[in-house]
Scaffold this active site. Structure first.
Site, PDB file in Angstrom:
ATOM      1  N   LYS A 102      -2.122  -3.799  17.909  1.00  0.00           N
ATOM      2  CA  LYS A 102      -2.985  -4.614  17.558  1.00  0.00           C
ATOM      3  C   LYS A 102      -4.008  -5.576  18.935  1.00  0.00           C
ATOM      4  CE  LYS A 102      -2.564  -7.101  13.058  1.00  0.00           C
ATOM      5  NZ  LYS A 102      -1.133  -6.199  12.542  1.00  0.00           N
ATOM      6  N   ASP A 123      -0.919  -4.591  -2.757  1.00  0.00           N
ATOM      7  CA  ASP A 123      -2.540  -4.975  -3.472  1.00  0.00           C
ATOM      8  C   ASP A 123      -3.408  -4.237  -3.653  1.00  0.00           C
ATOM      9  OD1 ASP A 123      -1.740  -6.149  -0.309  1.00  0.00           O
ATOM     10  OD2 ASP A 123      -3.763  -5.880  -0.280  1.00  0.00           O
ATOM     11  N   GLU A 160       1.752   1.721   1.939  1.00  0.00           N
ATOM     12  CA  GLU A 160       1.573   0.428   1.581  1.00  0.00           C
ATOM     13  C   GLU A 160       3.003   0.002   1.324  1.00  0.00           C
ATOM     14  OE1 GLU A 160      -1.587  -2.242  -0.145  1.00  0.00           O
ATOM     15  OE2 GLU A 160      -0.833  -0.952  -1.835  1.00  0.00           O
ATOM     16  N   SER A 180       2.205   2.826  13.843  1.00  0.00           N
ATOM     17  CA  SER A 180       1.676   1.250  14.107  1.00  0.00           C
ATOM     18  C   SER A 180       2.294   0.169  15.269  1.00  0.00           C
ATOM     19  CB  SER A 180       1.010   0.904  12.935  1.00  0.00           C
ATOM     20  OG  SER A 180       2.432  -0.046  11.845  1.00  0.00           O
ATOM     21  N   SER A 213       2.422 -15.710  13.153  1.00  0.00           N
ATOM     22  CA  SER A 213       3.404 -15.087  13.780  1.00  0.00           C
ATOM     23  C   SER A 213       4.093 -13.785  14.436  1.00  0.00           C
ATOM     24  CB  SER A 213       4.424 -15.777  13.015  1.00  0.00           C
ATOM     25  OG  SER A 213       4.333 -15.221  11.663  1.00  0.00           O
ATOM     26  N   GLY A 251       4.175  -4.657  -2.257  1.00  0.00           N
ATOM     27  CA  GLY A 251       2.792  -5.649  -1.678  1.00  0.00           C
ATOM     28  C   GLY A 251       1.489  -4.112  -1.578  1.00  0.00           C
TER      29      GLY A 251
HETATM   30  C1  LIG Z   1      -1.006  -6.156  11.757  1.00  0.00           C
HETATM   31  C2  LIG Z   1       0.230  -4.554  11.803  1.00  0.00           C
HETATM   32  C3  LIG Z   1      -0.491  -3.738  11.248  1.00  0.00           C
HETATM   33  C4  LIG Z   1      -1.050  -3.590   9.675  1.00  0.00           C
HETATM   34  O1  LIG Z   1      -1.870  -3.730   9.660  1.00  0.00           O
HETATM   35  P1  LIG Z   1      -3.407  -4.396   8.793  1.00  0.00           P
HETATM   36  O2  LIG Z   1      -4.420  -4.331  10.296  1.00  0.00           O
HETATM   37  O3  LIG Z   1      -3.648  -5.995   8.594  1.00  0.00           O
HETATM   38  O4  LIG Z   1      -3.484  -3.314   8.042  1.00  0.00           O
HETATM   39  C5  LIG Z   1       0.780  -2.238  10.253  1.00  0.00           C
HETATM   40  N1  LIG Z   1       1.720  -2.379  11.466  1.00  0.00           N
HETATM   41  C6  LIG Z   1       1.777  -3.237  12.364  1.00  0.00           C
HETATM   42  C7  LIG Z   1       3.045  -2.923  13.719  1.00  0.00           C
HETATM   43  C8  LIG Z   1       1.303  -4.525  12.481  1.00  0.00           C
HETATM   44  O5  LIG Z   1       1.508  -5.325  13.365  1.00  0.00           O
END
Ligand SMILES: *Cc1c(COP(=O)(O)O)cnc(C)c1O
Length: 321
Positions: A55, A212, A206, A306, A80, A210
């Site tokens: 992010k 969606d 997903e 991620s 948060s 959840g």
């Molecule tokens: C925010 C986040 C996601 C999901 O990302 P999106 O862009 O909302 O699909 C997945 N993994 C982590 C670690 C995140 O912080």
């Protein structure tokens, strides 16, 4: 009328902006993962990104592209989770004031991390207040720019730089697995895949509770669900975005789901075999591959991990269980 969708050109611009600001995270391999899947798996490790998740890419790219006047008035967001920390850190780096709106009962560690990066936290009562109304009030009072967590052109473009780096490092792939909450990371990854590896099949992953995104793909329109409960707390969004959905709808091969148990198995795999701390949400994409929810034998497969921000007490409990 809808806002213009981001393109691969925006991802390229984001990667120039992020050069030197974000880490170029490593791509790791595991012979255990290869043996279990019969594939050649490349892990793009955004758990090693600054503040511990991809992010930072989107947040920094969005704030860096504000005008000097906008920067002077600051930014505001509600989160948060990792987006809060990303906006706080990116703002500090760019000399911009950041206000982060969090529920009053957000975990103390998350609040402390956000404040540690210099973000100013404003709380609201999640049972009584509308967080978007709180954000609007702050915007009106200060002129701050709202940076949403996924449905924003520069945020999506920034997130797409992780997949761009992966393709730049390892070349074309047969398949790429990306988790999704609101779909910013997946949409950005699709932009990079279409440009750099046009035959690559991109899968969204997903939490089962959840799904969606999967429902939206099947129905051909954005489906909203009640706030889901899953260990994958970074992916429990209730709906995709106006910008992320059309990109995903056009570019994704399929969206599949994994259970919380499969996430815990994957977390153990990362700890035991790859010596990495990965948060539950960060395990989604790998779980789909290791549990062979999509079979990939003989293929060159990319997986985006991620993030790695997990409460250590919870982590210990999950690993021991
Ligand atoms: C925010 C986040 C996601 C999901 O990302 P999106 O862009 O909302 O699909 C997945 N993994 C982590 C670690 C995140 O912080």
């Amino acid at each position: 009328m809808s806002a213009a969708l981001p393109t691969y050109e925006d991802v390229v611009r984001a990667s120039e902006i992020l050069a030197g600001a974000a880490h170029r995270t490593p791509v790791l391999v595991s012979s255990t993962a290869n043996a279990r899947t019969g594939a050649q798996v490349f892990f793009k490790c955004e758990n090693f990104q600054r503040m511990g998740a991809f992010k930072f890419r989107g947040g920094y790219n969005a704030i860096a592209q504000l005008t000097p006047e906008q920067r002077a008035a600051g930014v505001v967001t509600f989160s948060s989770g990792n987006h809060a920390q990303a906006i706080a850190l990116a703002s500090r780096e760019l000399g911009v004031r950041a206000t982060i709106i969090m529920p009053h009962d957000a975990p103390a560690a998350k609040r402390a991390a956000t404040e540690g990066y210099g973000g100013q936290v404003v709380t609201y009562d999640r049972y009584q207040d509308d967080r978007e109304a709180v954000a609007r009030r702050i915007q009106q009072e200060t002129g701050a720019t709202l940076i949403p967590p996924y449905d924003h052109r520069d945020v999506i473009a920034g997130q797409g730089t992780a997949a761009k780096e992966l393709f730049d490092d390892v070349g074309p792939l047969d398949a790429l697995f990306v988790c999704l909450g609101g779909g910013g990371l997946l949409a950005g990854s699709i932009l990079s895949a279409k440009a750099l590896s046009p035959d690559c099949e991109v899968y969204g992953v997903e939490p089962e509770a959840g799904n969606d995104g999967q429902q939206s793909l099947r129905k051909g329109e954005i489906v909203r669900i009640p706030a889901p409960k899953s260990l994958a707390d970074g992916a429990v969004t209730t709906h995709l975005g106006q910008l992320t959905f059309p990109i995903i709808q056009q570019g994704v091969k399929d969206i599949v789901t994994v259970t919380d148990d499969q996430l815990v198995d994957t977390m153990k795999f990362f700890a035991e075999r790859m010596k990495m701390v990965v948060e539950p949400t960060g395990c989604l994409s790998t779980a789909a591959v290791l549990q062979q929810i999509v079979a990939v034998p003989g293929k060159r497969v990319g997986v985006i991990i991620s993030g790695g921000n997990v409460d250590l007490a919870q982590y210990g409990r999950l690993l021991a269980g």
